[in-house]
Design an enzyme around this catalytic site. Sequence first.
Site, PDB file in Angstrom:
ATOM      1  N   GLY A  46      -0.919  -6.866  -9.182  1.00  0.00           N
ATOM      2  CA  GLY A  46      -0.317  -5.895  -9.704  1.00  0.00           C
ATOM      3  C   GLY A  46      -0.978  -5.745 -11.030  1.00  0.00           C
ATOM      4  N   ASN A 121       8.954  -9.769  -5.189  1.00  0.00           N
ATOM      5  CA  ASN A 121       7.798  -9.367  -4.365  1.00  0.00           C
ATOM      6  C   ASN A 121       8.113  -8.957  -3.036  1.00  0.00           C
ATOM      7  OD1 ASN A 121       4.706 -11.107  -2.928  1.00  0.00           O
ATOM      8  ND2 ASN A 121       5.080  -8.959  -3.654  1.00  0.00           N
ATOM      9  N   GLY A 122       7.758  -7.748  -2.746  1.00  0.00           N
ATOM     10  CA  GLY A 122       8.271  -7.277  -1.505  1.00  0.00           C
ATOM     11  C   GLY A 122       8.948  -5.784  -1.666  1.00  0.00           C
ATOM     12  N   CYS A 255       2.883 -11.748   6.489  1.00  0.00           N
ATOM     13  CA  CYS A 255       1.955 -10.502   6.441  1.00  0.00           C
ATOM     14  C   CYS A 255       0.620 -10.994   6.667  1.00  0.00           C
ATOM     15  CB  CYS A 255       2.193  -9.766   5.041  1.00  0.00           C
ATOM     16  SG  CYS A 255       0.739  -8.785   4.658  1.00  0.00           S
ATOM     17  N   TYR A 261      -7.010  -9.277   2.681  1.00  0.00           N
ATOM     18  CA  TYR A 261      -7.172  -8.478   1.464  1.00  0.00           C
ATOM     19  C   TYR A 261      -6.491  -8.845   0.364  1.00  0.00           C
ATOM     20  CZ  TYR A 261      -7.830  -4.815  -2.140  1.00  0.00           C
ATOM     21  OH  TYR A 261      -7.919  -4.155  -3.456  1.00  0.00           O
ATOM     22  N   SER A 302     -13.821  -7.795  -2.120  1.00  0.00           N
ATOM     23  CA  SER A 302     -13.005  -8.028  -1.133  1.00  0.00           C
ATOM     24  C   SER A 302     -13.847  -8.197  -0.013  1.00  0.00           C
ATOM     25  CB  SER A 302     -11.935  -6.981  -1.209  1.00  0.00           C
ATOM     26  OG  SER A 302     -12.391  -5.643  -0.801  1.00  0.00           O
ATOM     27  N   CYS A 457       3.611 -10.419  10.782  1.00  0.00           N
ATOM     28  CA  CYS A 457       3.757  -8.751  10.560  1.00  0.00           C
ATOM     29  C   CYS A 457       2.148  -8.234  10.546  1.00  0.00           C
ATOM     30  CB  CYS A 457       4.348  -8.365   9.367  1.00  0.00           C
ATOM     31  SG  CYS A 457       4.586  -6.542   9.068  1.00  0.00           S
ATOM     32  N   CYS A 460       0.794  -2.642   9.745  1.00  0.00           N
ATOM     33  CA  CYS A 460       0.192  -1.349   9.553  1.00  0.00           C
ATOM     34  C   CYS A 460      -1.041  -1.165  10.427  1.00  0.00           C
ATOM     35  CB  CYS A 460      -0.437  -1.691   8.171  1.00  0.00           C
ATOM     36  SG  CYS A 460      -1.040  -3.372   7.773  1.00  0.00           S
TER      37      CYS A 460
END
Length: 489
Positions: A46, A121-122, A255, A261, A302, A457, A460
């Site tokens: 962030g 965070n989340g 996640c 990434y 990345s 998870c 996406c």
Amino acid sequence: MVDADTPLSAEADDHFHDECGVFGIFGRQDAAAIVTLGLHALQHRGQEAAGIVSYDGSQFHVERHVGLIGDTFTKQRVIDSLKGNRAIGHTRYATTGGAGIRNIQPFFAELADGGFAVAHNGNLTNAMTVQRALQKQGSIFSSTSDTETILHLVATSKERDLNARFIDAVRQVEGAFSLVALSSKKMIGCRDPLGIRPLVLGDLDGAWILASETCALDIIGARFVRDLKPGEMVIVTSKGIESIFPFEPQKPRFCIFEYVYFARPDSSVEGRNVYDVRKRIGAELAIESPVEADIVVPVPDSGTPAAIGFSQQAGIPFELGIIRNHYVGRTFISPGDSIRHMGVKLKHNANRRMIEGKRVVLVDDSIVRGTTSQKIVQMVRDAGAREVHMRIASPPTRASCFYGVDTPEKSKLLASRMTIEEMAEFIRVDSLGFLSMDGLYRAVGETSRDNEQPQFCDACFSGQYPTRLADLEGSDNVRTLSLLATGGV
Ligand code: SF4
């Protein structure tokens, strides 16, 4: 949405963005300075704003500012003001709630029995539902952030002590939360029952640390103790540390995009080194989508570990055919529309000498809208590449994230509206290959995805969300989904 003040780098960077990093330390005289260093190591999670709350034995100190950690928290005046031997901090990428200063964390409030700060965070998937109920009982919210909901639930809980009130609060929220909280007597860490976002425990000469990733421990020479378990709550006081599990046990759903990434490659999360996983992802990709080519080129930074893995597996030389300018940061504010369209050139430049006349495999971590990929491919062609083959180190990104990641609404995701062949045509490559879901699961050490009960998870990619999305039920789902996913609520 891009507005007049949008940093050019943000527009040009067509990636999912993790929302936040958290860090806390208990029992160290220079606590705020340590938190500053920890947050600096978590800056990739962030870059929009940051905050630190400390406690000096008699009062709390709060500093919250827009910008990078280094913009503000390295100033002696700011660090000197954050007195005390315990502090928590947060760095954020504005998603849910928008970017205003009132949404900068940690949130702090004076409760009936003293000050209380929380960093998150989340993303909570029932925050609006809970907020509406609280507002009916008279609660007033000073931000539009989902995290403030937790503060209110702690404040309004009827339980007797802080631990019980905190448990009462986190049992009422849903979604993803890795929390670090601070009161006058304790620091609390807590992961949601599915453990969607990471949170690790460390130790620095007897001072306990909570951090989003292990790279934040390395920067200060702290010892990695362990990952907090999904659904675990730890309470750190001057007497030591206590661990409890206040939720019904559930199968964890960490996640998987953290490995693709979000997390820094030098971090280890959930027992796996991120760099190792990314290299294995590249190797799986080379096995699944082989191509005859002269060089493998990462889209930096990345795509680099996956490109190394691809190159080693395929036996095709790895070359830095694209160079990234690391100084295009948030300070580069768009001066006008004509400059705005130059985003990719500001950030990346083709290394013509390596590319000219070659058949190039470009490796990137993901395709979101496809606009950056399109520009990078054109840049590589302009530099004289004979063929451009793109290989993506994840399955096609087809659905928005509601667990603390900034994502465009579903309709803007290239893979949600095009076949792979159409995408290849759109970004103008000679061939396009994505990693399969099972390939991704193999790269993280599973034999395959358990389709009945996935081990991670991966919503996406799969569209299968591991929790209820309570705020969307009974509403105009598409609009609310898109608003939530773009921070418009
Ligand atoms: S939806 Fe994607 S980015 Fe969001 S938590 Fe799940 S795997 Fe991670």
